[in-house]
Design an enzyme around this catalytic site. Structure first.
Site, mmCIF file in Angstrom:
data_model
loop_
_atom_site.group_PDB
_atom_site.id
_atom_site.type_symbol
_atom_site.label_atom_id
_atom_site.label_comp_id
_atom_site.label_asym_id
_atom_site.label_seq_id
_atom_site.Cartn_x
_atom_site.Cartn_y
_atom_site.Cartn_z
ATOM 1 N N ASP A 145 17.535 32.943 -30.968
ATOM 2 C CA ASP A 145 17.290 33.160 -32.432
ATOM 3 C C ASP A 145 17.475 34.723 -32.887
ATOM 4 O O ASP A 145 17.609 34.973 -33.719
ATOM 5 C CB ASP A 145 16.147 32.457 -32.960
ATOM 6 C CG ASP A 145 15.021 32.679 -32.157
ATOM 7 O OD1 ASP A 145 14.953 33.654 -30.976
ATOM 8 O OD2 ASP A 145 13.775 32.201 -32.287
ATOM 9 N N HIS B 223 4.460 31.071 -29.020
ATOM 10 C CA HIS B 223 3.515 31.184 -29.922
ATOM 11 C C HIS B 223 2.121 30.468 -29.886
ATOM 12 O O HIS B 223 1.134 31.058 -30.686
ATOM 13 C CB HIS B 223 4.208 30.751 -31.294
ATOM 14 C CG HIS B 223 5.249 31.478 -31.800
ATOM 15 N ND1 HIS B 223 5.395 32.844 -31.864
ATOM 16 C CD2 HIS B 223 6.493 31.051 -32.110
ATOM 17 C CE1 HIS B 223 6.599 33.218 -32.102
ATOM 18 N NE2 HIS B 223 7.340 32.163 -32.475
#
Length: 392
Positions: free
Chosen positions: A291, A163
């Site tokens: 995830d 990110h």
């Protein structure tokens, strides 16, 4: 700079015979990354509301990675693993991807004892040193491949990085580990690199860093979460295709919440594989986040160990076809402290092309109806074929 890292030896009662060099996964790791601690609170907020007796650790905590290390050291895959010592990145190396002003901001924040960066993201004492280790360890893993020392390297790192944009931290990430390694590869001998990101969240930072480049094909399979604020303005939508020379080389695959093993397999077959075949990279970087699993607290997808195993096999198949078997694997998210380790083990089993599962799934049973995902994938396929020049 040629690879000069130290090989780590771990005592083990597992068989001493190892497979051929081409079937080894070279894991790069440094325990100093465990010192990064974003505290406790309500999930990832750091908030104590005052009326809860038990606060939970921030989801990006050291326990999750400790289990990843231990399953690779003690699990059935251990004979296929070779361990190498990580190292901190040099500030000059960070400029492969990030701006000097941004790095100066992080250095200054660390000097002052830390800083709240954005929602869920805290630079605390020890965080900057860990981030430098994560970046340097990933660069060492890429350099190992560049030097011809091995074909499959895995950077087992934290804090995560996908990110982090050239000028902005975001989503638990300070430095873009994968992005730094990709640029190192381009600066060296690779002409074209494909990045395949299977973390449950959009790899917005990596995409941003190569948004105007036709030398990097960034593909992100993620849940359809959209933007989450000023630190993450990108939506991860199908129309974010890149700009300039890079138009068409950023392919987003936002999958419906609840997509499971069969849905991901369909997306890989219909969207990822054809794109990589057209692009013909000489290096693949697999950005992994567990995830996307059915039990992760930070995602809403439903992959099980078998789904991760099949993705690993498919990536290996593409690497063997186009990249002389070269794959750099970079760790990102994955916040279920035990199941993430199992899913990592399964992913690496797939990358090794093991015909049978080495570890059975301890908890996975989730009924999957992939009909809606199939419709979405077909819709994305039609859009990409219409808009993306190199796919036509």
């Amino acid at each position: 700079m040629a690879y000069s890292g130290e090989t780590i030896s771990f005592p083990s009662n597992l068989p001493s015979s190892l497979p051929a060099k081409s079937d080894q996964i070279h894991v790069f790791w440094h325990e100093g990354m465990l010192e990064h601690d974003m505290g406790k609170g309500v999930f990832d907020t750091g908030m104590d509301p005052g009326f809860l007796d038990v606060l939970e650790k921030h989801p990006e905590n050291s326990d999750r990675v400790k289990n990843m290390v231990s399953i690779l050291k003690k699990g059935p895959i251990a004979p296929f693993i070779s361990w190498h010592q990580g190292r901190p990145a040099l500030i000059s190396e960070l400029l492969y991807f990030h701006t000097q002003d941004y790095i100066n901001e992080l250095v200054e924040a660390d000097r002052k004892g830390g800083k709240f960066i954005c929602t869920g993201t805290f630079l605390n004492p020890g965080s900057w040193d860990a981030a430098l280790l994560a970046a340097g360890t990933t660069l060492s893993a890429m350099q190992y491949i560049l030097d011809g020392c091995g074909k499959i390297a895995y950077a087992l790192v934290r804090p995560p990085g996908h990110h982090a944009q050239p000028t902005q931290a975001d989503g638990y990430c300070f430095l873009n580990n994968a992005g730094l390694a990709v640029q190192l590869g381009l600066n060296s001998r690779f002409k074209k690199v494909s990045v395949i990101d299977i973390d449950v969240h959009y790899g917005n930072g990596t995409a941003e860093g190569f948004y105007c480049s036709d030398r990097v094909l960034t593909i992100s399979l993620h849940m359809n979460h959209g933007s989450w604020g000023p630190s993450h303005p990108q939506k991860g939508s199908i129309d974010e295709l890149g700009e300039g020379d890079g138009f068409g080389y950023n392919l987003n695959i936002p999958l419906p919440n609840g997509t499971g093993d069969r849905g991901y397999a369909y997306a890989m077959a219909k969207l990822v594989v054809p794109s990589v075949e057209k692009f013909e990279p000489d290096m693949i970087v697999l950005v992994v986040g567990q995830d996307s699993s059915a039990f992760d607290p930070n995602g809403r997808q439903c992959l099980t160990m078998e789904g991760y195993r099949k993705i690993g096999r498919k990536v290996r198949e593409m690497a063997d076809k186009y990249c002389d078997g070269c794959i750099l694997i970079v760790q990102e998210g994955g916040y279920h402290v035990t199941y993430s380790a199992y899913c990592l083990h399964a992913t690496l089993e797939g990358v090794l092309n093991n015909p049978d599962a080495l570890v059975s799934d301890p908890i996975a049973y989730y009924p999957e109806d992939e009909a809606f995902t199939t419709e979405v994938v077909e819709s994305i396929k039609r859009y990409q074929m219409d808009k993306v020049p190199f796919l036509k």
